[in-house]
Design a protein around this motif. Structure first.
Motif, PDB file in Angstrom:
ATOM      1  N   THR A 194      36.924  37.955  40.412  1.00 22.82           N
ATOM      2  CA  THR A 194      36.378  39.448  40.089  1.00 22.82           C
ATOM      3  C   THR A 194      34.838  39.172  39.706  1.00 22.82           C
ATOM      4  O   THR A 194      34.440  38.422  38.878  1.00 22.82           O
ATOM      5  CB  THR A 194      36.960  40.174  38.885  1.00 22.82           C
ATOM      6  OG1 THR A 194      38.444  40.184  39.226  1.00 22.82           O
ATOM      7  CG2 THR A 194      36.636  41.413  38.829  1.00 22.82           C
ATOM      8  N   VAL A 195      34.048  40.203  40.583  1.00 19.95           N
ATOM      9  CA  VAL A 195      32.749  40.020  40.260  1.00 19.95           C
ATOM     10  C   VAL A 195      32.059  41.279  39.511  1.00 19.95           C
ATOM     11  O   VAL A 195      32.727  42.563  39.734  1.00 19.95           O
ATOM     12  CB  VAL A 195      32.041  39.720  41.675  1.00 19.95           C
ATOM     13  CG1 VAL A 195      32.274  38.275  42.043  1.00 19.95           C
ATOM     14  CG2 VAL A 195      32.148  40.755  42.456  1.00 19.95           C
ATOM     15  N   ASP A 196      31.000  41.319  38.832  1.00 20.24           N
ATOM     16  CA  ASP A 196      30.259  42.688  38.616  1.00 20.24           C
ATOM     17  C   ASP A 196      29.502  43.150  39.477  1.00 20.24           C
ATOM     18  O   ASP A 196      29.446  42.583  40.761  1.00 20.24           O
ATOM     19  CB  ASP A 196      29.598  42.389  37.254  1.00 20.24           C
ATOM     20  CG  ASP A 196      28.151  41.449  37.409  1.00 20.24           C
ATOM     21  OD1 ASP A 196      27.764  41.294  38.746  1.00 20.24           O
ATOM     22  OD2 ASP A 196      27.700  40.937  36.566  1.00 20.24           O
ATOM     23  N   PHE A 197      28.998  44.311  39.593  1.00 22.47           N
ATOM     24  CA  PHE A 197      28.382  44.979  40.398  1.00 22.47           C
ATOM     25  C   PHE A 197      26.943  44.322  40.759  1.00 22.47           C
ATOM     26  O   PHE A 197      26.486  44.852  41.861  1.00 22.47           O
ATOM     27  CB  PHE A 197      28.102  46.536  40.088  1.00 22.47           C
ATOM     28  CG  PHE A 197      29.404  47.511  40.475  1.00 22.47           C
ATOM     29  CD1 PHE A 197      30.605  46.940  40.675  1.00 22.47           C
ATOM     30  CD2 PHE A 197      29.198  48.682  40.451  1.00 22.47           C
ATOM     31  CE1 PHE A 197      31.726  47.781  41.068  1.00 22.47           C
ATOM     32  CE2 PHE A 197      30.318  49.580  40.722  1.00 22.47           C
ATOM     33  CZ  PHE A 197      31.775  49.112  41.076  1.00 22.47           C
ATOM     34  N   THR A 198      26.577  43.339  40.271  1.00 22.64           N
ATOM     35  CA  THR A 198      25.571  42.591  40.636  1.00 22.64           C
ATOM     36  C   THR A 198      25.667  41.280  41.666  1.00 22.64           C
ATOM     37  O   THR A 198      24.999  40.561  42.269  1.00 22.64           O
ATOM     38  CB  THR A 198      24.497  41.896  39.621  1.00 22.64           C
ATOM     39  OG1 THR A 198      25.203  40.950  38.977  1.00 22.64           O
ATOM     40  CG2 THR A 198      24.190  43.295  38.462  1.00 22.64           C
ATOM     41  N   GLY A 199      27.185  41.145  41.648  1.00 24.70           N
ATOM     42  CA  GLY A 199      27.639  40.177  42.441  1.00 24.70           C
ATOM     43  C   GLY A 199      28.041  38.967  41.674  1.00 24.70           C
ATOM     44  O   GLY A 199      28.618  38.025  42.419  1.00 24.70           O
ATOM     45  N   LYS A 200      27.677  38.889  40.409  1.00 22.87           N
ATOM     46  CA  LYS A 200      27.777  37.651  39.656  1.00 22.87           C
ATOM     47  C   LYS A 200      29.450  37.592  39.225  1.00 22.87           C
ATOM     48  O   LYS A 200      30.082  38.679  39.018  1.00 22.87           O
ATOM     49  CB  LYS A 200      27.146  37.841  38.265  1.00 22.87           C
ATOM     50  CG  LYS A 200      25.590  37.611  38.653  1.00 22.87           C
ATOM     51  CD  LYS A 200      25.014  37.842  37.122  1.00 22.87           C
ATOM     52  CE  LYS A 200      23.629  37.861  37.443  1.00 22.87           C
ATOM     53  NZ  LYS A 200      22.592  38.079  36.339  1.00 22.87           N
ATOM     54  N   PRO A 201      29.988  36.356  39.198  1.00 21.52           N
ATOM     55  CA  PRO A 201      31.366  36.452  38.815  1.00 21.52           C
ATOM     56  C   PRO A 201      31.465  36.831  37.463  1.00 21.52           C
ATOM     57  O   PRO A 201      30.775  36.508  36.592  1.00 21.52           O
ATOM     58  CB  PRO A 201      31.726  34.677  38.765  1.00 21.52           C
ATOM     59  CG  PRO A 201      30.571  34.299  39.741  1.00 21.52           C
ATOM     60  CD  PRO A 201      29.348  35.134  39.827  1.00 21.52           C
ATOM     61  N   PHE A 202      32.769  37.535  37.443  1.00 20.02           N
ATOM     62  CA  PHE A 202      32.814  38.271  35.942  1.00 20.02           C
ATOM     63  C   PHE A 202      34.298  37.597  35.393  1.00 20.02           C
ATOM     64  O   PHE A 202      34.168  37.302  34.094  1.00 20.02           O
ATOM     65  CB  PHE A 202      33.060  39.716  36.239  1.00 20.02           C
ATOM     66  CG  PHE A 202      33.449  40.631  34.952  1.00 20.02           C
ATOM     67  CD1 PHE A 202      32.497  40.737  34.221  1.00 20.02           C
ATOM     68  CD2 PHE A 202      34.665  41.126  34.741  1.00 20.02           C
ATOM     69  CE1 PHE A 202      32.603  41.581  33.061  1.00 20.02           C
ATOM     70  CE2 PHE A 202      34.905  41.836  33.552  1.00 20.02           C
ATOM     71  CZ  PHE A 202      33.879  42.025  32.869  1.00 20.02           C
ATOM     72  N   SER A 203      35.377  37.348  36.180  1.00 22.52           N
ATOM     73  CA  SER A 203      36.585  36.697  35.566  1.00 22.52           C
ATOM     74  C   SER A 203      37.218  36.283  36.721  1.00 22.52           C
ATOM     75  O   SER A 203      36.900  36.227  38.047  1.00 22.52           O
ATOM     76  CB  SER A 203      37.346  37.846  35.021  1.00 22.52           C
ATOM     77  OG  SER A 203      37.929  38.746  35.931  1.00 22.52           O
ATOM     78  N   ARG A 204      38.215  35.053  36.361  1.00 21.72           N
ATOM     79  CA  ARG A 204      38.871  34.295  37.333  1.00 21.72           C
ATOM     80  C   ARG A 204      40.247  34.453  36.701  1.00 21.72           C
ATOM     81  O   ARG A 204      40.444  34.271  35.542  1.00 21.72           O
ATOM     82  CB  ARG A 204      38.614  33.037  37.256  1.00 21.72           C
ATOM     83  CG  ARG A 204      39.441  32.329  38.515  1.00 21.72           C
ATOM     84  CD  ARG A 204      38.709  30.959  38.359  1.00 21.72           C
ATOM     85  NE  ARG A 204      39.255  29.999  39.363  1.00 21.72           N
ATOM     86  CZ  ARG A 204      38.473  29.940  40.724  1.00 21.72           C
ATOM     87  NH1 ARG A 204      37.367  30.483  40.660  1.00 21.72           N
ATOM     88  NH2 ARG A 204      39.096  29.309  41.793  1.00 21.72           N
ATOM     89  N   ASP A 205      41.446  35.132  37.559  1.00 22.87           N
ATOM     90  CA  ASP A 205      42.604  35.382  37.257  1.00 22.87           C
ATOM     91  C   ASP A 205      43.781  34.682  38.108  1.00 22.87           C
ATOM     92  O   ASP A 205      43.356  34.988  39.330  1.00 22.87           O
ATOM     93  CB  ASP A 205      42.809  36.889  37.090  1.00 22.87           C
ATOM     94  CG  ASP A 205      42.008  37.515  35.975  1.00 22.87           C
ATOM     95  OD1 ASP A 205      42.360  37.380  34.908  1.00 22.87           O
ATOM     96  OD2 ASP A 205      40.909  38.105  36.331  1.00 22.87           O
TER      97      ASP A 205
END
Length: 139
Positions: free
Chosen positions: A128-139
């Motif tokens: 999952t990425v944040d709205f800047t495109g940076k990785p946010f989580s891995r599930d």
């Protein structure tokens, strides 16, 4: 003793309302999309209070909520208490992480990933990425 019990009960009640307010979501989805309903059910099963609104004009919803075009998916959720945006098949665990960080405007599981809630089973590889495109989580 009675006063202490009353205070504890009041605190618990207030905490419950505060928790519930943070988990209310409004989800906009295409009326013809079955996987959106699967994600809504995943969120409900995870304790979120979800109001689903079916609309054929998802492009306007996404534009109004500021979803980056390159991160689009089939449905868009809004956390009622904070205005944070959830785009697509984001797992409930990532939404809890989003709620814990008010500096993050929105998160996305771009496209239609097969290893995401509403699409298939989580396998530990959904990013999952944040709205800047940076990785946010891995599930």
């Amino acid at each position: 003793m009675k006063l202490r019990l009353a205070a504890a009960a009041a605190f618990t009640l207030v905490s419950s309302f505060a928790h519930a307010a943070g988990t209310a979501l409004t989800v906009y989805q295409d009326p013809n999309c079955g996987c959106c309903s699967g994600w809504v059910q995943h969120m409900r099963d995870s304790g979120f209070d979800v109001t689903a609104i079916k609309t054929a004009d998802m492009a306007s919803v996404k534009q109004k909520l500021g979803v980056p075009a390159q991160l689009g998916s089939c449905h868009t959720g809004v956390v009622e208490a904070t205005g944070q945006v959830i785009e697509g098949h984001v797992p409930a665990s990532a939404v809890h992480k989003l709620l814990a960080d008010s500096s993050v405007r929105g998160v996305s599981a771009p496209g239609m990933p097969l290893n995401a809630p509403g699409m298939g089973e989580l396998d530990g590889n959904l990013v999952t990425v944040d709205f800047t495109g940076k990785p946010f989580s891995r599930d």
